[in-house]
Design a protein around this motif. Structure first.
Motif, PDB file in Angstrom:
ATOM      1  N   ALA A   5      74.944  20.450  89.852  1.00  0.00           N
ATOM      2  CA  ALA A   5      76.130  19.620  90.117  1.00  0.00           C
ATOM      3  C   ALA A   5      76.310  19.303  91.598  1.00  0.00           C
ATOM      4  CB  ALA A   5      77.377  20.306  89.566  1.00  0.00           C
ATOM      5  N   TYR A  14      70.860  10.447  88.024  1.00  0.00           N
ATOM      6  CA  TYR A  14      71.739   9.869  86.994  1.00  0.00           C
ATOM      7  C   TYR A  14      72.216   8.474  87.364  1.00  0.00           C
ATOM      8  CZ  TYR A  14      71.454  14.041  84.227  1.00  0.00           C
ATOM      9  OH  TYR A  14      70.969  15.059  83.443  1.00  0.00           O
ATOM     10  N   TYR A  21      70.351   5.259  80.047  1.00  0.00           N
ATOM     11  CA  TYR A  21      70.737   6.584  79.539  1.00  0.00           C
ATOM     12  C   TYR A  21      70.812   6.626  78.014  1.00  0.00           C
ATOM     13  CZ  TYR A  21      73.060  11.021  78.902  1.00  0.00           C
ATOM     14  OH  TYR A  21      73.349  12.305  78.488  1.00  0.00           O
ATOM     15  N   TYR A  25      69.858   8.768  73.317  1.00  0.00           N
ATOM     16  CA  TYR A  25      70.617   8.900  72.071  1.00  0.00           C
ATOM     17  C   TYR A  25      70.056   7.997  70.979  1.00  0.00           C
ATOM     18  CZ  TYR A  25      74.636  11.553  73.946  1.00  0.00           C
ATOM     19  OH  TYR A  25      75.465  12.520  74.472  1.00  0.00           O
ATOM     20  N   ALA A  62      81.990  14.779  83.349  1.00  0.00           N
ATOM     21  CA  ALA A  62      80.584  14.359  83.385  1.00  0.00           C
ATOM     22  C   ALA A  62      80.291  13.487  82.159  1.00  0.00           C
ATOM     23  CB  ALA A  62      79.648  15.565  83.486  1.00  0.00           C
ATOM     24  N   CYS A  63      81.054  12.420  82.051  1.00  0.00           N
ATOM     25  CA  CYS A  63      81.067  11.582  80.840  1.00  0.00           C
ATOM     26  C   CYS A  63      79.792  10.773  80.651  1.00  0.00           C
ATOM     27  CB  CYS A  63      82.266  10.644  80.883  1.00  0.00           C
ATOM     28  SG  CYS A  63      82.283   9.562  82.344  1.00  0.00           S
ATOM     29  N   GLY A  64      78.992  10.610  81.697  1.00  0.00           N
ATOM     30  CA  GLY A  64      77.793   9.785  81.570  1.00  0.00           C
ATOM     31  C   GLY A  64      78.165   8.351  81.211  1.00  0.00           C
ATOM     32  N   LEU A  68      79.605   9.390  74.069  1.00  0.00           N
ATOM     33  CA  LEU A  68      80.471  10.270  73.265  1.00  0.00           C
ATOM     34  C   LEU A  68      81.941  10.016  73.564  1.00  0.00           C
ATOM     35  CD1 LEU A  68      78.507  13.665  73.416  1.00  0.00           C
ATOM     36  CD2 LEU A  68      78.449  11.896  71.632  1.00  0.00           C
ATOM     37  N   ASP A  80      82.977  11.109  86.171  1.00  0.00           N
ATOM     38  CA  ASP A  80      81.556  11.332  86.461  1.00  0.00           C
ATOM     39  C   ASP A  80      81.345  11.069  87.943  1.00  0.00           C
ATOM     40  OD1 ASP A  80      78.906  11.477  84.424  1.00  0.00           O
ATOM     41  OD2 ASP A  80      78.474  10.801  86.471  1.00  0.00           O
ATOM     42  N   GLN A  81      80.295  11.655  88.493  1.00  0.00           N
ATOM     43  CA  GLN A  81      80.023  11.415  89.921  1.00  0.00           C
ATOM     44  C   GLN A  81      79.288  10.093  90.137  1.00  0.00           C
ATOM     45  OE1 GLN A  81      77.406  14.459  91.409  1.00  0.00           O
ATOM     46  NE2 GLN A  81      75.659  13.705  90.244  1.00  0.00           N
ATOM     47  N   GLY A 101      84.449  11.389  90.266  1.00  0.00           N
ATOM     48  CA  GLY A 101      85.027  12.656  90.667  1.00  0.00           C
ATOM     49  C   GLY A 101      83.997  13.767  90.531  1.00  0.00           C
ATOM     50  N   ASP A 102      84.350  14.917  91.063  1.00  0.00           N
ATOM     51  CA  ASP A 102      83.452  16.072  91.063  1.00  0.00           C
ATOM     52  C   ASP A 102      83.903  17.067  89.997  1.00  0.00           C
ATOM     53  OD1 ASP A 102      81.818  18.229  91.556  1.00  0.00           O
ATOM     54  OD2 ASP A 102      82.483  18.531  93.632  1.00  0.00           O
ATOM     55  N   ALA A 103      83.016  17.339  89.067  1.00  0.00           N
ATOM     56  CA  ALA A 103      83.302  18.270  87.967  1.00  0.00           C
ATOM     57  C   ALA A 103      83.623  19.674  88.460  1.00  0.00           C
ATOM     58  CB  ALA A 103      82.092  18.324  87.038  1.00  0.00           C
ATOM     59  N   GLY A 119      80.019  17.000  77.544  1.00  0.00           N
ATOM     60  CA  GLY A 119      78.803  16.908  76.750  1.00  0.00           C
ATOM     61  C   GLY A 119      77.575  16.934  77.626  1.00  0.00           C
ATOM     62  N   HIS A 120      76.645  17.830  77.301  1.00  0.00           N
ATOM     63  CA  HIS A 120      75.342  17.858  77.958  1.00  0.00           C
ATOM     64  C   HIS A 120      75.444  17.951  79.473  1.00  0.00           C
ATOM     65  CE1 HIS A 120      74.802  15.855  74.012  1.00  0.00           C
ATOM     66  NE2 HIS A 120      73.950  16.850  73.916  1.00  0.00           N
TER      67      HIS A 120
HETATM   68  C1  LIG Z   1      73.146  14.704  80.911  1.00  0.00           C
HETATM   69  S1  LIG Z   1      74.422  13.630  81.487  1.00  0.00           S
HETATM   70  C2  LIG Z   1      75.677  13.863  80.234  1.00  0.00           C
HETATM   71  C3  LIG Z   1      76.416  12.597  79.915  1.00  0.00           C
HETATM   72  C4  LIG Z   1      77.361  12.642  78.718  1.00  0.00           C
HETATM   73  N1  LIG Z   1      78.426  13.580  78.909  1.00  0.00           N
HETATM   74  C5  LIG Z   1      76.644  12.937  77.434  1.00  0.00           C
HETATM   75  O1  LIG Z   1      77.026  13.879  76.717  1.00  0.00           O
HETATM   76  O2  LIG Z   1      75.704  12.218  77.090  1.00  0.00           O
HETATM   77  C6  LIG Z   1      75.043  14.580  82.853  1.00  0.00           C
HETATM   78  C7  LIG Z   1      76.085  13.817  83.666  1.00  0.00           C
HETATM   79  O3  LIG Z   1      76.634  14.733  84.627  1.00  0.00           O
HETATM   80  C8  LIG Z   1      77.005  13.974  85.758  1.00  0.00           C
HETATM   81  N2  LIG Z   1      77.230  14.903  86.861  1.00  0.00           N
HETATM   82  C9  LIG Z   1      76.333  15.721  87.454  1.00  0.00           C
HETATM   83  N3  LIG Z   1      76.925  16.459  88.423  1.00  0.00           N
HETATM   84  C10 LIG Z   1      78.238  16.088  88.442  1.00  0.00           C
HETATM   85  C11 LIG Z   1      79.360  16.480  89.210  1.00  0.00           C
HETATM   86  N4  LIG Z   1      79.266  17.417  90.174  1.00  0.00           N
HETATM   87  N5  LIG Z   1      80.546  15.907  88.959  1.00  0.00           N
HETATM   88  C12 LIG Z   1      80.664  14.933  88.011  1.00  0.00           C
HETATM   89  N6  LIG Z   1      79.630  14.514  87.240  1.00  0.00           N
HETATM   90  C13 LIG Z   1      78.429  15.085  87.451  1.00  0.00           C
HETATM   91  C14 LIG Z   1      75.847  13.014  85.923  1.00  0.00           C
HETATM   92  O4  LIG Z   1      76.158  11.917  86.762  1.00  0.00           O
HETATM   93  C15 LIG Z   1      75.567  12.639  84.467  1.00  0.00           C
HETATM   94  O5  LIG Z   1      76.254  11.465  84.102  1.00  0.00           O
END
Ligand SMILES: C[S@@+](CC[C@H](N)C(=O)[O-])C[C@H]1O[C@@H](n2cnc3c(N)ncnc32)[C@H](O)[C@@H]1O
Length: 205
Positions: A5, A14, A21, A25, A62-64, A68, A80-81, A101-103, A119-120
């Protein structure tokens, strides 16, 4: 163990992967030729699982691309970042908000939400980042639902994976595969989905 992260390489990966992406799926592109028995049906099951969660004020961390996120009900904020991931999610979330934002440092006051969904993401985190994420999730919501990738027979539970994007660029990510029971144990909750490809657990404070 490498950071996920907080690794600039993760952000680059990402952001570059955002437009492709959903191929993961949807079994498209490089994923079309991967032997993944039962995958497509289980993706549908996973979407139904997300939709079946009771409507709530939800933060998707981290919605990607929002693949979902769009199935969550209630008032949804998605974070998501990656700017490109946020743009893709906002398109799928007309009644909600997608934001950068930062998770590991959620920009919300305590108890802003009823549920954190992710998710993931959790399965990519090394131990120190896991602890920070769980602390942040518990701070902003009472309930936590974590979806991740199932540990399949013969799979190595922890991997440093090389990922190749459609432009040929190569990236490295840390990735764990989990049983529903292990995931539930780690977050202090109960298994709520135990598929061949996807698992989920839910915990309350
Ligand atoms: C594997 S994807 C998962 C996407 C989605 N949630 C899913 O289930 O398919 C991981 C995501 O984590 C995000 N990510 C990684 N580090 C992060 C952080 N520190 N803060 C926010 N998002 C972050 C990435 O940008 C990426 O979109």
């Amino acid at each position: 163990m490498p950071s996920f992260a907080r690794d600039p390489g993760t952000a680059t990966y990402y952001e570059q992967r955002a437009a492709e992406y959903d191929e993961w799926y949807e079994s498209l592109g490089r994923f079309a030729s991967r032997p993944r028995p039962g995958w497509d049906a289980e993706v549908d099951d996973l979407c139904r699982f997300v939709h079946a969660l009771a409507p709530a004020r939800t933060l998707d961390v981290a919605c990607g691309s929002g693949f979902l996120t769009r199935h969550l009900r209630g008032f949804v904020v998605a974070l998501d970042q990656s700017p490109s991931m946020v743009t893709l999610t906002q398109r799928r979330l007309p009644a909600g908000i997608a934001m950068r934002g930062d998770a590991l440092d959620l920009p919300f006051a305590d108890d802003s939400f009823e549920r954190v969904f992710t998710g993931h993401f959790y399965g990519h985190l090394p131990p120190a980042e896991r602890a920070v994420f769980l602390g942040e999730a518990r701070r902003v919501a009472n309930e936590l639902v974590v979806v991740d990738t199932a540990l399949r027979p013969g799979e190595t539970a922890e991997q440093l994976q090389e990922r190749i994007l459609n432009d040929g660029s190569r990236h490295h990510v840390f990735k764990r595969f989990l049983s529903a029971e292990q995931l539930a144990d780690e977050i202090g909750g109960q298994p709520v989905l135990a598929g061949d490809w996807f698992v989920a657990a839910a915990a309350s404070r």
